[in-house]
Design a protein around this motif. Structure first.
Motif, PDB file in Angstrom:
ATOM      1  N   ASP A  51     -10.342  11.359   0.449  1.00 27.60           N
ATOM      2  CA  ASP A  51     -10.007  12.785   0.481  1.00 27.60           C
ATOM      3  C   ASP A  51     -11.207  13.611   0.941  1.00 27.60           C
ATOM      4  OD1 ASP A  51      -8.102  14.918  -0.062  1.00 27.60           O
ATOM      5  OD2 ASP A  51      -9.427  15.486  -1.705  1.00 27.60           O
ATOM      6  N   LYS A  52     -12.368  13.277   0.430  1.00 28.22           N
ATOM      7  CA  LYS A  52     -13.597  13.996   0.787  1.00 28.22           C
ATOM      8  C   LYS A  52     -13.926  13.821   2.269  1.00 28.22           C
ATOM      9  CE  LYS A  52     -18.503  14.348  -0.392  1.00 28.22           C
ATOM     10  NZ  LYS A  52     -19.619  13.789  -1.206  1.00 28.22           N
ATOM     11  N   TYR A  67      -3.022   5.603   1.453  1.00 32.08           N
ATOM     12  CA  TYR A  67      -3.423   6.927   0.965  1.00 32.08           C
ATOM     13  C   TYR A  67      -2.605   8.023   1.657  1.00 32.08           C
ATOM     14  CZ  TYR A  67      -6.158  11.254   0.929  1.00 32.08           C
ATOM     15  OH  TYR A  67      -6.538  12.566   0.839  1.00 32.08           O
ATOM     16  N   SER A  69      -6.676   3.414  -5.713  1.00 31.98           N
ATOM     17  CA  SER A  69      -7.417   3.777  -6.924  1.00 31.98           C
ATOM     18  C   SER A  69      -7.916   5.222  -6.842  1.00 31.98           C
ATOM     19  CB  SER A  69      -8.614   2.835  -7.107  1.00 31.98           C
ATOM     20  OG  SER A  69      -9.601   3.102  -6.121  1.00 31.98           O
ATOM     21  N   THR A  70      -8.105   5.820  -8.004  1.00 27.87           N
ATOM     22  CA  THR A  70      -8.555   7.212  -8.061  1.00 27.87           C
ATOM     23  C   THR A  70      -9.881   7.404  -7.340  1.00 27.87           C
ATOM     24  OG1 THR A  70      -7.435   7.499 -10.187  1.00 27.87           O
ATOM     25  CG2 THR A  70      -9.111   9.123  -9.608  1.00 27.87           C
ATOM     26  N   GLN A  71     -10.799   6.463  -7.544  1.00 27.44           N
ATOM     27  CA  GLN A  71     -12.117   6.557  -6.913  1.00 27.44           C
ATOM     28  C   GLN A  71     -12.007   6.512  -5.385  1.00 27.44           C
ATOM     29  OE1 GLN A  71     -14.862   3.540  -8.218  1.00 27.44           O
ATOM     30  NE2 GLN A  71     -16.564   4.307  -6.984  1.00 27.44           N
ATOM     31  N   THR A  72     -11.204   5.569  -4.886  1.00 21.27           N
ATOM     32  CA  THR A  72     -11.022   5.440  -3.438  1.00 21.27           C
ATOM     33  C   THR A  72     -10.304   6.657  -2.872  1.00 21.27           C
ATOM     34  OG1 THR A  72     -10.930   3.031  -3.617  1.00 21.27           O
ATOM     35  CG2 THR A  72     -10.028   4.011  -1.609  1.00 21.27           C
ATOM     36  N   ARG A  73      -9.317   7.130  -3.603  1.00 20.25           N
ATOM     37  CA  ARG A  73      -8.563   8.315  -3.171  1.00 20.25           C
ATOM     38  C   ARG A  73      -9.498   9.515  -3.018  1.00 20.25           C
ATOM     39  NH1 ARG A  73      -3.411   9.653  -2.717  1.00 20.25           N
ATOM     40  NH2 ARG A  73      -2.755   7.635  -3.551  1.00 20.25           N
ATOM     41  N   GLU A  74     -10.372   9.713  -3.989  1.00 19.04           N
ATOM     42  CA  GLU A  74     -11.305  10.844  -3.946  1.00 19.04           C
ATOM     43  C   GLU A  74     -12.275  10.709  -2.774  1.00 19.04           C
ATOM     44  OE1 GLU A  74     -13.082  10.830  -7.782  1.00 19.04           O
ATOM     45  OE2 GLU A  74     -11.369  11.825  -8.768  1.00 19.04           O
ATOM     46  N   LYS A  75     -12.719   9.454  -2.498  1.00 19.07           N
ATOM     47  CA  LYS A  75     -13.661   9.213  -1.400  1.00 19.07           C
ATOM     48  C   LYS A  75     -12.993   9.530  -0.050  1.00 19.07           C
ATOM     49  CE  LYS A  75     -15.952   5.369  -1.607  1.00 19.07           C
ATOM     50  NZ  LYS A  75     -16.260   3.912  -1.468  1.00 19.07           N
TER      51      LYS A  75
END
Length: 329
Positions: free
Chosen positions: A36-37, A21, A28-34
């Motif tokens: 990132d948060k 990352y 994955s988009t979901q993991t990236r968003e998690k």
């Protein structure tokens, strides 16, 4: 202090996933968003220095400048610094103090420091430069001078000389004095002068005197005190704005009026030309943009992209108070 392990645990993923990352790898988009948060919540800052060492990348750029007391160099460095920061590079800046041996030493020193690439503001390019650069095997960029086998970025100095020539002839001047610098400097010492002289050849009645000085404002001023009483030129062209400022000072002390007694112009577009009286006509160079573009180009070379061996930046004639139309008295 929050570490990459902490981020991985909070996100419920492997450390390698967080590493991918951080390095813009496949996540994955979901993991990236998690991730990132969590990074935003924890205020985590990646240790870019440690990462660069591990990846055998320093993210450092070497910059070699010819001297410290130069308006144009300062503007170029401003552009280099801003763009380097945007692209994630740190700078190591070395000064050669207009000494060939120091320039060569600086190339070697920067190569030992494992910089990603080197940008050099060049005065002259010798076989020693070329041989050393080839030995270093690093992305290298000359700015201000061109070398056929090394990537270079230059100003259109010949065209600048041509612009001044056309402008001065258009004002009706036919007797000129060109105050130049040594020809070891291809751009300033040869190209500007040649553009000017080639343009004057189109007007058979034109005459040109030539005086050589150095880049030093003090030396140019001292020489001007001697040549101004002897010249019959109605237009004096100086190879740099610093020389033009020095000539203006000498003219004032000798009791000459510019542009009433002679017109005066320089090259560079230095800020000083707008803070003297009269303000000095000049050809303005985009020094800051040169710095910005040089970093973008070295970045492409570092990333093994194909770029032109030579890039040129244009310039603009800025007519100010130091020049006027010549009329026979």
């Amino acid at each position: 202090m929050v570490t990459i392990n902490d981020i991985a645990k909070k996100a419920g993923v492997a450390k390698s996933t967080v590493s991918r990352y951080l390095n813009n790898g496949s996540v994955s988009t979901q993991t990236r968003e998690k991730i990132d948060k969590i990074i935003k919540e924890t205020g985590y800052t990646p240790n870019t220095f440690a990462r660069s060492l591990k990846a055998q990348k320093t993210n450092m750029l070497g910059v070699i400048i010819p001297r410290l007391n130069s308006s144009s160099t300062n503007e170029v460095l401003e552009g280099i610094d801003a763009t380097a920061r945007e692209l994630g590079y740190q700078l190591i800046i070395t000064n050669s103090d207009q000494n060939l041996e120091r320039e060569l030493e600086n190339i070697q020193t920067l190569a030992i420091q494992k910089v990603e690439g080197i940008i050099m503001l060049a005065r002259q390019i010798t076989k020693q430069h070329i041989d050393l650069i080839n030995q270093a095997s690093l992305p290298f960029l000359f700015i201000g001078q061109k070398a056929g086998t090394i990537h270079s970025m230059i100003h259109q100095d010949y065209e600048a000389g041509k612009q001044i020539g056309e402008y001065a002839l258009g004002l009706g001047h036919r007797h000129f004095l060109y105050v130049g610098v040594p020809e070891y400097d291809q751009a300033v010492g040869i190209d500007r002068k040649k553009g000017f002289l080639d343009t004057l050849k189109k007007e058979k009645s034109s005459e040109v005197e030539y005086i050589e000085t150095t880049f030093s404002r003090t030396i140019a001023y001292e020489k001007a005190l001697k040549f101004l009483p002897e010249t019959k030129a109605t237009y004096i062209v100086c190879a740099t704005d610093n020389i033009a400022v020095a000539v203006l000072k000498a003219a004032s002390e000798l009791g000459y009026r510019v542009p009433e007694d002679f017109s005066l112009s320089g090259f560079g577009g230095y800020e000083a030309t707008s803070y003297v009286t009269p303000t000095i006509t000049t050809v303005s160079y985009p020094y800051k943009r040169l710095g910005e573009e040089s970093v973008k180009k070295i970045d492409l070379l570092i990333n093994k992209k194909t770029v032109p061996m030579l890039s040129e930046l244009g310039n603009v004639l800025e007519v100010k108070e130091s020049t006027k139309e010549y009329k026979e008295s």
